[in-house]
Design a protein around this motif. Structure first.
Motif, PDB file in Angstrom:
ATOM      1  N   ASP A 309      28.843 -41.687 -56.133  1.00 21.66           N
ATOM      2  CA  ASP A 309      30.015 -41.026 -55.580  1.00 21.66           C
ATOM      3  C   ASP A 309      31.204 -41.998 -55.529  1.00 21.66           C
ATOM      4  O   ASP A 309      31.041 -43.184 -55.252  1.00 21.66           O
ATOM      5  CB  ASP A 309      29.675 -40.535 -54.164  1.00 21.66           C
ATOM      6  CG  ASP A 309      30.869 -39.943 -53.459  1.00 21.66           C
ATOM      7  OD1 ASP A 309      31.483 -40.661 -52.644  1.00 21.66           O
ATOM      8  OD2 ASP A 309      31.179 -38.777 -53.725  1.00 21.66           O
ATOM      9  N   LYS A 310      32.393 -41.487 -55.787  1.00 21.35           N
ATOM     10  CA  LYS A 310      33.593 -42.327 -55.845  1.00 21.35           C
ATOM     11  C   LYS A 310      33.827 -43.072 -54.537  1.00 21.35           C
ATOM     12  O   LYS A 310      34.106 -44.280 -54.535  1.00 21.35           O
ATOM     13  CB  LYS A 310      34.812 -41.482 -56.185  1.00 21.35           C
ATOM     14  CG  LYS A 310      36.116 -42.281 -56.204  1.00 21.35           C
ATOM     15  CD  LYS A 310      37.312 -41.394 -56.522  1.00 21.35           C
ATOM     16  CE  LYS A 310      38.616 -42.192 -56.485  1.00 21.35           C
ATOM     17  NZ  LYS A 310      39.789 -41.328 -56.767  1.00 21.35           N
ATOM     18  N   GLU A 311      33.711 -42.377 -53.421  1.00 24.31           N
ATOM     19  CA  GLU A 311      33.960 -43.021 -52.129  1.00 24.31           C
ATOM     20  C   GLU A 311      32.902 -44.080 -51.834  1.00 24.31           C
ATOM     21  O   GLU A 311      33.225 -45.143 -51.289  1.00 24.31           O
ATOM     22  CB  GLU A 311      33.992 -41.966 -51.019  1.00 24.31           C
ATOM     23  CG  GLU A 311      35.167 -41.009 -51.105  1.00 24.31           C
ATOM     24  CD  GLU A 311      36.502 -41.741 -51.135  1.00 24.31           C
ATOM     25  OE1 GLU A 311      36.669 -42.688 -50.338  1.00 24.31           O
ATOM     26  OE2 GLU A 311      37.360 -41.389 -51.963  1.00 24.31           O
ATOM     27  N   GLU A 312      31.662 -43.797 -52.180  1.00 22.24           N
ATOM     28  CA  GLU A 312      30.606 -44.788 -51.974  1.00 22.24           C
ATOM     29  C   GLU A 312      30.868 -46.019 -52.828  1.00 22.24           C
ATOM     30  O   GLU A 312      30.688 -47.163 -52.374  1.00 22.24           O
ATOM     31  CB  GLU A 312      29.239 -44.199 -52.308  1.00 22.24           C
ATOM     32  CG  GLU A 312      28.097 -45.171 -52.060  1.00 22.24           C
ATOM     33  CD  GLU A 312      26.738 -44.605 -52.457  1.00 22.24           C
ATOM     34  OE1 GLU A 312      25.720 -45.284 -52.190  1.00 22.24           O
ATOM     35  OE2 GLU A 312      26.684 -43.491 -53.018  1.00 22.24           O
ATOM     36  N   TYR A 313      31.317 -45.792 -54.064  1.00 21.42           N
ATOM     37  CA  TYR A 313      31.589 -46.930 -54.939  1.00 21.42           C
ATOM     38  C   TYR A 313      32.734 -47.782 -54.392  1.00 21.42           C
ATOM     39  O   TYR A 313      32.649 -49.015 -54.387  1.00 21.42           O
ATOM     40  CB  TYR A 313      31.921 -46.459 -56.356  1.00 21.42           C
ATOM     41  CG  TYR A 313      32.250 -47.625 -57.270  1.00 21.42           C
ATOM     42  CD1 TYR A 313      31.245 -48.473 -57.715  1.00 21.42           C
ATOM     43  CD2 TYR A 313      33.570 -47.922 -57.622  1.00 21.42           C
ATOM     44  CE1 TYR A 313      31.531 -49.580 -58.512  1.00 21.42           C
ATOM     45  CE2 TYR A 313      33.871 -49.017 -58.419  1.00 21.42           C
ATOM     46  CZ  TYR A 313      32.847 -49.839 -58.857  1.00 21.42           C
ATOM     47  OH  TYR A 313      33.136 -50.938 -59.624  1.00 21.42           O
ATOM     48  N   LEU A 314      33.798 -47.150 -53.922  1.00 18.70           N
ATOM     49  CA  LEU A 314      34.934 -47.906 -53.398  1.00 18.70           C
ATOM     50  C   LEU A 314      34.549 -48.694 -52.154  1.00 18.70           C
ATOM     51  O   LEU A 314      34.988 -49.835 -51.957  1.00 18.70           O
ATOM     52  CB  LEU A 314      36.096 -46.962 -53.101  1.00 18.70           C
ATOM     53  CG  LEU A 314      36.779 -46.341 -54.322  1.00 18.70           C
ATOM     54  CD1 LEU A 314      37.845 -45.350 -53.886  1.00 18.70           C
ATOM     55  CD2 LEU A 314      37.376 -47.413 -55.224  1.00 18.70           C
ATOM     56  N   SER A 315      33.708 -48.103 -51.320  1.00 19.17           N
ATOM     57  CA  SER A 315      33.230 -48.813 -50.128  1.00 19.17           C
ATOM     58  C   SER A 315      32.378 -50.004 -50.510  1.00 19.17           C
ATOM     59  O   SER A 315      32.512 -51.101 -49.937  1.00 19.17           O
ATOM     60  CB  SER A 315      32.436 -47.849 -49.246  1.00 19.17           C
ATOM     61  OG  SER A 315      31.909 -48.518 -48.122  1.00 19.17           O
ATOM     62  N   MET A 316      31.516 -49.832 -51.502  1.00 19.68           N
ATOM     63  CA  MET A 316      30.668 -50.918 -51.971  1.00 19.68           C
ATOM     64  C   MET A 316      31.501 -52.015 -52.621  1.00 19.68           C
ATOM     65  O   MET A 316      31.229 -53.215 -52.446  1.00 19.68           O
ATOM     66  CB  MET A 316      29.642 -50.358 -52.967  1.00 19.68           C
ATOM     67  CG  MET A 316      28.512 -51.280 -53.323  1.00 19.68           C
ATOM     68  SD  MET A 316      27.240 -50.402 -54.288  1.00 19.68           S
ATOM     69  CE  MET A 316      26.428 -49.470 -52.995  1.00 19.68           C
TER      70      MET A 316
END
Length: 350
Positions: A309-316
């Motif tokens: 997921d885009k948001e998960e990737y940005l958080s990571m």
């Protein structure tokens, strides 16, 4: 008390193998350790080996003349020297130890775990250490099995010093980066990827790429260690070794279960999350810090990159950037050097 760090000239300027050593030397010099230079091996064959025997004996006898009782010498092990030739340094080390000089050995690699047939090589060096700096608890356990009785400190992860870095923005990234030695021996799995996963998005960087058998459309070239972090195009950096896409195999694959691969530091210093083999020694480091995924196969790795997921990737990516900033500044080396400084009285009592 004078503190010395043994130094060798970097041989492979476009190869990250020398960067970890160079970074440690630089950080130690900043902490008032004095560099003492010795000859490296040049990998030029039998005649060079004979020359290096003389160089090694002379270099370490020169150190004998310099050091005084109470001095401390840090050796980055193994030396950049033919393994058997480097053993000619041990008589000098033993003589210095009888005079009250203490030796710290910072372990970069254990050759016997990488397939080197002369299995007593590591054990002979380890036996002379008054203190050891290991990668992690798994490597420390191996050192104890090799007979080490000296105190052991653990670096946790290698730093990756960078003056500046301009990573490719997260929204412009694509696929999975694979950086390092791309030979069949170490990374044979990459030559199976194109057949097994033809739709995978892969970026390859490094030496020894076989253009005849490898997927040349994936190859992005070779860069110096300080330049590479700004060139990496992928969304994730991969840590995987061996011939198989199903699990990590061979000496190099099994070695991941014990060592700290420097490419983890490269990826994090590039503000990039990672995908790592789930049985690797640093798999728990990756998952506990929330900077990537631990997977059991390349199929899972490809799937993770495709579906995150885009948001998960940005958080990571944000967490990877925070940790990467620590690595770029030398946090982990400075921390273990601080532990060494605190342990100096204990070291002198040995």
């Amino acid at each position: 008390m004078t503190k010395y760090v043994i130094c060798e000239r970097s041989l492979h300027h476009a190869h990250a193998g020398s960067k970890a050593r160079d970074d440690i030397r630089r950080l130690l010099e900043q902490e008032a350790w004095q560099p003492f230079e010795v000859h490296p091996g040049e990998n030029k064959g039998y005649f060079d080996k004979l020359l290096c025997v003389g160089y090694t004996i002379a270099d370490w006898k020169r150190l004998e003349r310099v050091v005084q009782s109470g001095d401390v010498v840090l050796v980055q092990f193994p030396l950049i020297m033919y393994n058997k030739v480097s053993l000619y340094a041990l008589p000098s080390i033993r003589r210095m130890k009888t005079r009250g000089v203490r030796f710290i050995m910072l372990v970069h690699d254990l050759e016997s775990l990488r397939g080197y047939s002369f299995t007593d090589f590591d054990k002979q060096w380890v036996a002379e250490a008054d203190m050891l700096i290991s990668h992690n608890p798994r490597m420390s356990k191996v050192l104890r099995e090799y007979g080490a009785t000296a105190p052991i400190k653990e670096i946790g992860v290698f730093d990756y010093l960078l003056p500046t870095v301009t990573p490719i923005p997260p929204e412009a990234r694509h696929g999975i980066d694979i950086a390092g030695n791309l030979s069949h021996e170490k990374a044979g799995y990459i030559y199976r990827l194109a057949t097994q996963f033809p739709d995978a998005d892969i970026n390859l960087y490094g030496p020894k790429f076989d253009e005849k058998q490898g997927p040349s459309a994936w190859y992005r070239g070779m860069y110096a260690p300080d330049e590479l972090p700004s060139k990496l195009q992928g969304r994730f950096g991969l840590i995987w070794d061996g011939d198989s896409t199903e699990t990590c195999t061979g000496f190099y694959g099994k070695y991941l279960a014990v060592n700290n691969p420097h490419k983890l530091s490269l990826y994090l210093a590039s503000d990039k999350p990672v995908i790592i083999w789930n049985k690797a020694a640093l798999a728990s480091f990756v998952t506990q810090h929330g900077v990537g995924f631990a997977v059991d196969s390349m199929r899972e790795a490809v799937q993770v990159e495709r579906t995150i997921d885009k948001e998960e990737y940005l958080s990571m990516t944000k967490r990877a950037g925070e940790l990467g900033a620590q690595l770029r500044g030398g946090y982990y080396t400075r921390r273990v050097v601080g532990e060494l400084q605190a342990a100096m009285p204990q070291l002198q009592e040995r």
